[in-house]
Design a protein around this motif. Sequence first.
Motif, PDB file in Angstrom:
ATOM      1  N   CYS A  20       0.824  -1.211   0.000  1.00  0.00           N
ATOM      2  CA  CYS A  20       0.000   0.000   0.000  1.00  0.00           C
ATOM      3  C   CYS A  20       0.862   1.266   0.000  1.00  0.00           C
ATOM      4  O   CYS A  20       0.542   2.237  -0.692  1.00  0.00           O
ATOM      5  CB  CYS A  20      -0.950  -0.017   1.191  1.00  0.00           C
ATOM      6  SG  CYS A  20      -2.222  -1.287   1.024  1.00  0.00           S
ATOM      7  N   ALA A  21       1.951   1.264   0.736  1.00  0.00           N
ATOM      8  CA  ALA A  21       2.852   2.423   0.734  1.00  0.00           C
ATOM      9  C   ALA A  21       3.499   2.605  -0.642  1.00  0.00           C
ATOM     10  O   ALA A  21       3.643   3.737  -1.125  1.00  0.00           O
ATOM     11  CB  ALA A  21       3.916   2.264   1.815  1.00  0.00           C
ATOM     12  N   THR A  22       3.868   1.498  -1.271  1.00  0.00           N
ATOM     13  CA  THR A  22       4.437   1.567  -2.618  1.00  0.00           C
ATOM     14  C   THR A  22       3.416   2.107  -3.612  1.00  0.00           C
ATOM     15  O   THR A  22       3.754   2.905  -4.497  1.00  0.00           O
ATOM     16  CB  THR A  22       4.930   0.177  -3.064  1.00  0.00           C
ATOM     17  OG1 THR A  22       5.864  -0.304  -2.106  1.00  0.00           O
ATOM     18  CG2 THR A  22       5.579   0.231  -4.423  1.00  0.00           C
ATOM     19  N   THR A  23       2.162   1.709  -3.463  1.00  0.00           N
ATOM     20  CA  THR A  23       1.108   2.196  -4.355  1.00  0.00           C
ATOM     21  C   THR A  23       0.902   3.696  -4.191  1.00  0.00           C
ATOM     22  O   THR A  23       0.785   4.427  -5.178  1.00  0.00           O
ATOM     23  CB  THR A  23      -0.205   1.447  -4.086  1.00  0.00           C
ATOM     24  OG1 THR A  23       0.019   0.050  -4.284  1.00  0.00           O
ATOM     25  CG2 THR A  23      -1.299   1.913  -5.023  1.00  0.00           C
ATOM     26  N   ILE A  24       0.880   4.167  -2.962  1.00  0.00           N
ATOM     27  CA  ILE A  24       0.708   5.607  -2.734  1.00  0.00           C
ATOM     28  C   ILE A  24       1.909   6.377  -3.273  1.00  0.00           C
ATOM     29  O   ILE A  24       1.754   7.429  -3.900  1.00  0.00           O
ATOM     30  CB  ILE A  24       0.470   5.891  -1.242  1.00  0.00           C
ATOM     31  CG1 ILE A  24      -0.899   5.349  -0.832  1.00  0.00           C
ATOM     32  CG2 ILE A  24       0.558   7.382  -0.946  1.00  0.00           C
ATOM     33  CD1 ILE A  24      -1.178   5.422   0.646  1.00  0.00           C
ATOM     34  N   PHE A  25       3.118   5.852  -3.062  1.00  0.00           N
ATOM     35  CA  PHE A  25       4.302   6.515  -3.595  1.00  0.00           C
ATOM     36  C   PHE A  25       4.271   6.546  -5.119  1.00  0.00           C
ATOM     37  O   PHE A  25       4.597   7.571  -5.737  1.00  0.00           O
ATOM     38  CB  PHE A  25       5.575   5.822  -3.095  1.00  0.00           C
ATOM     39  CG  PHE A  25       6.832   6.410  -3.650  1.00  0.00           C
ATOM     40  CD1 PHE A  25       7.241   7.677  -3.266  1.00  0.00           C
ATOM     41  CD2 PHE A  25       7.605   5.716  -4.562  1.00  0.00           C
ATOM     42  CE1 PHE A  25       8.403   8.238  -3.779  1.00  0.00           C
ATOM     43  CE2 PHE A  25       8.763   6.265  -5.071  1.00  0.00           C
ATOM     44  CZ  PHE A  25       9.162   7.523  -4.686  1.00  0.00           C
TER      45      PHE A  25
END
Length: 125
Positions: A20-25
């Motif tokens: 999820c953090a990678t997707t937001i980034f």
Amino acid sequence: MSAVRRIIIYIFFIGCIIVCATTIFAAYSGQINPQDLAIAPLMCMVFPFCIIATLVVLFICIIVKRWLALIPIVTLICCIGPIFNYSPVNIALLSHNNHNDKNSFSLLCYNAYNFIAHNNYYPAE
């Protein structure tokens, strides 16, 4: 709950956070100057795969632990603007291309962030 199951859920929770953090980034990497962070344009290109990974994680979260599904749902809500910028789906009564078709459907997936040429050279159209 057994200790092994608890460890597996914690590992899945950490993996969920990472996806999820990678997707937001990746969603907001188009706003970062490539001279400041070189990985930003690359993350922008893998954004569709990050969305697919988030949807897979959401599906698995619903099966494993329902409360974990809140993380991918919040991620998709945070990324809804970049998702529509990257691939806007426009369904209207009249097409924007002045076609007389009553039902129109357009899907744009190329150069959605309006990148410019790095050398300010644009070939003649």
